[in-house]
Write a protein that holds these residues in place. Sequence first.
Motif, PDB file in Angstrom:
ATOM      1  N   LEU A 224       0.931  -1.151  -0.069  1.00 20.29           N
ATOM      2  CA  LEU A 224       0.250  -0.110   0.146  1.00 20.29           C
ATOM      3  C   LEU A 224       0.877   1.003  -0.105  1.00 20.29           C
ATOM      4  N   CYS A 225       0.799   2.099  -1.034  1.00 20.40           N
ATOM      5  CA  CYS A 225       1.315   3.449  -0.997  1.00 20.40           C
ATOM      6  C   CYS A 225       0.321   4.595  -0.708  1.00 20.40           C
ATOM      7  N   THR A 226       0.739   5.315   0.440  1.00 21.51           N
ATOM      8  CA  THR A 226      -0.244   6.268   0.977  1.00 21.51           C
ATOM      9  C   THR A 226       0.668   7.367   1.627  1.00 21.51           C
ATOM     10  N   SER A 227       0.072   8.155   2.561  1.00 21.99           N
ATOM     11  CA  SER A 227       0.713   9.205   3.347  1.00 21.99           C
ATOM     12  C   SER A 227      -0.136   9.520   4.430  1.00 21.99           C
TER      13      SER A 227
ATOM     14  N   ILE B 203      -7.116   7.526   7.395  1.00 21.67           N
ATOM     15  CA  ILE B 203      -6.127   6.323   6.657  1.00 21.67           C
ATOM     16  C   ILE B 203      -5.599   5.504   7.628  1.00 21.67           C
TER      17      ILE B 203
ATOM     18  N   SER C 158       4.852   4.937   3.312  1.00 23.96           N
ATOM     19  CA  SER C 158       4.062   5.816   3.517  1.00 23.96           C
ATOM     20  C   SER C 158       5.003   7.180   3.740  1.00 23.96           C
TER      21      SER C 158
ATOM     22  N   ASP D 142       2.022  15.701   2.622  1.00 27.05           N
ATOM     23  CA  ASP D 142       1.287  15.591   1.448  1.00 27.05           C
ATOM     24  C   ASP D 142       2.363  16.274   0.327  1.00 27.05           C
TER      25      ASP D 142
ATOM     26  N   MET E  69      -2.981   4.925  -3.018  1.00 19.24           N
ATOM     27  CA  MET E  69      -3.891   5.881  -2.627  1.00 19.24           C
ATOM     28  C   MET E  69      -3.724   7.374  -3.221  1.00 19.24           C
TER      29      MET E  69
ATOM     30  N   LYS F 190      -3.985  10.589  -1.705  1.00 19.93           N
ATOM     31  CA  LYS F 190      -3.344  11.016  -0.471  1.00 19.93           C
ATOM     32  C   LYS F 190      -2.068  11.441  -0.699  1.00 19.93           C
TER      33      LYS F 190
END
Length: 637
Positions: free
Chosen positions: A10-13, A20, A42, A46, A75, A78
């Motif tokens: 999962l790639c997100t922030s 989240i 993560s 942003d 995501m 995000k």
Amino acid sequence: MEIDKKIVVLCTSRIYEPQIHGFIVRLNELLISRGYNLFVFSINSDIYWEEDRQATEKYVFDLIPYDFVKCIIIMDEKIKSHKIANKIIAKSNEKNIPVVIADGYYDNTSTINFDYEQGFEQVVRHVIEYHHVKKPHMMAGQPDNDFSNKRIEVFKKVLAENGIPYDDSMISFGYFWADPCRKAVEEILSREELPDAIICANDVMAITVSEMLSESGYKVPDDVIVTGFDGYDGIYFTSPKITTASCDIILLAEATAEEAFQVMENHKEQHHKIVPEFISNESCGCHEYTAHPKLLRDWFRESFSRHNDDNRVLQQITSSMQTSMTPGEMASKMESYKTEHVLCVIDRRCFDEDNNYFTDEVDSNQVKDFVIIYDADYPDKYKKDTFTIPESQIGYTEDVLTPAIRDRMFELLESGYPLIFNSLDFMNRPFGFICYHFNDYLISNYSNIVNVTNAISIGVGGYVNIQYQRTLLERMDEMYRHDSLTGLFNRIGFLNIFKRTIKKPEHRGKPITVIMSDLDGLKYINDRFGHADGDNAIYRVANALQTSVPESSLSARFGGDEVFSVIFGECDPDQIIKKINKNLEEYNIDSGKAYDVSTSCGYITTTLDDSFDLTQAIKDADEKMYAVKNSKTYPRG
């Protein structure tokens, strides 16, 4: 390499935000139930679509172990960077790894999106058709932004269907954020007549609009109705609480997991949309909405964790790391209750004392040699001054499953909880990563990630910089205190250390010996063979002296071809001089030079007390040396 782990990335922030966090929890629960493990990559802030802004924490996405991954979830809304998403997708395509986009759209991927237009339409219709507003105003995002433009079109559509004329003065641009929104509200407040309602394209702007209206003496919703959109957590803590449409993160997680299973098991791309849930609330004149007690509790926990004493502990860790004297000591300073779920991995070249990792030019294509420098489960294992890896694993891969650390990573997966990765960077240069391996889903742990990552980044980076400065100072000190030709102390260096040494109690009242050694025939060597050979001869005499006296002696060259040593305590000067001569004889046999290097030595021995005079002692030893020299016959040029 075949492994029995089925890994989803999962790639997100900003995983410390409750939404989240909730997405990760639900996604991992569903993945684990089907035998998959979750890696979360993560960033902690942003990027806001500013593709050229330097943000080295995005290096974490370069660490994805594509050779071991079954599916990648991005995501998009995000991370907010098309450049990063496209790079991940391109690498995934090379490895035939399916990609699922949560809240975004890219070619050759499966997508799960909220139907933002339909959700926003619910809010606009509620304001226009339920509350019968006739003079609405819209606070849009930024001009020419796709999300903003689509919501403007929805606004125009609902107005047209309800017979309300539209003109461009009914739109302001708040750029989806507080500061530009405040400027837009100031312009609205300066008008002769206020709108009946301000319909905002997101909740952050709605909160800002509501606050500014209240500050100006207007009541919300009595004077002006305010609405938001997207279900930002802060709306449940405003007064009045904001009417919005919530993009349910749990529904998104469940739809994303199901889509991931489909593409992994059936290899079929699909596209789905989820309609946001409309939430009427106080800011439009409706009753208070109170259906999210768990979200409120999580928000409180997350907020509380940022206002306690933990930052002080992290500052102490950072300071202790920076001022450590060795790599092992620096690594040991990480041990704390704040780092009890941390695995820290860095490029071992950080510890190269001959270079500054963060300021020197580096080959950007050079693969980092990752080593574990701290493991919370085994804190004593890595308390050493050198960090080495097997030769066969050096420069192998640059990802979180590089061979040097792969086995430990697979061990951590046994817990069933997701592994969370942050990149370590200092002075805009990435140098490793942290793997967080929590054994629970407490949001307070997730909230601490950003501060722990920053503390360790600064701790390691500061240590490397300070160590390099120490190395430079030592080199400068070496040049300042030592003779460049012989390596012996020069006059300044010798006098400084001699003054300190004679004050030591163990030397007082004990014998002190000064041995003077002078090269024989320097002029002859210079004239016949050149000054380079003359310098070589001086060096050989100095080396013979230094290697023949006790290690605790102080040896110096004040200039010319005379060198001397001061010896503290009992010694046999005659034996030392014999050793000097033997050393030079052995050199002459092996040197192949057309001349012999020899020296004349003289010494005096006295007692180190208050009457001791170094200048006089050197003069006396010098006189005895010249008596020996004058008795010799050698070429004089």
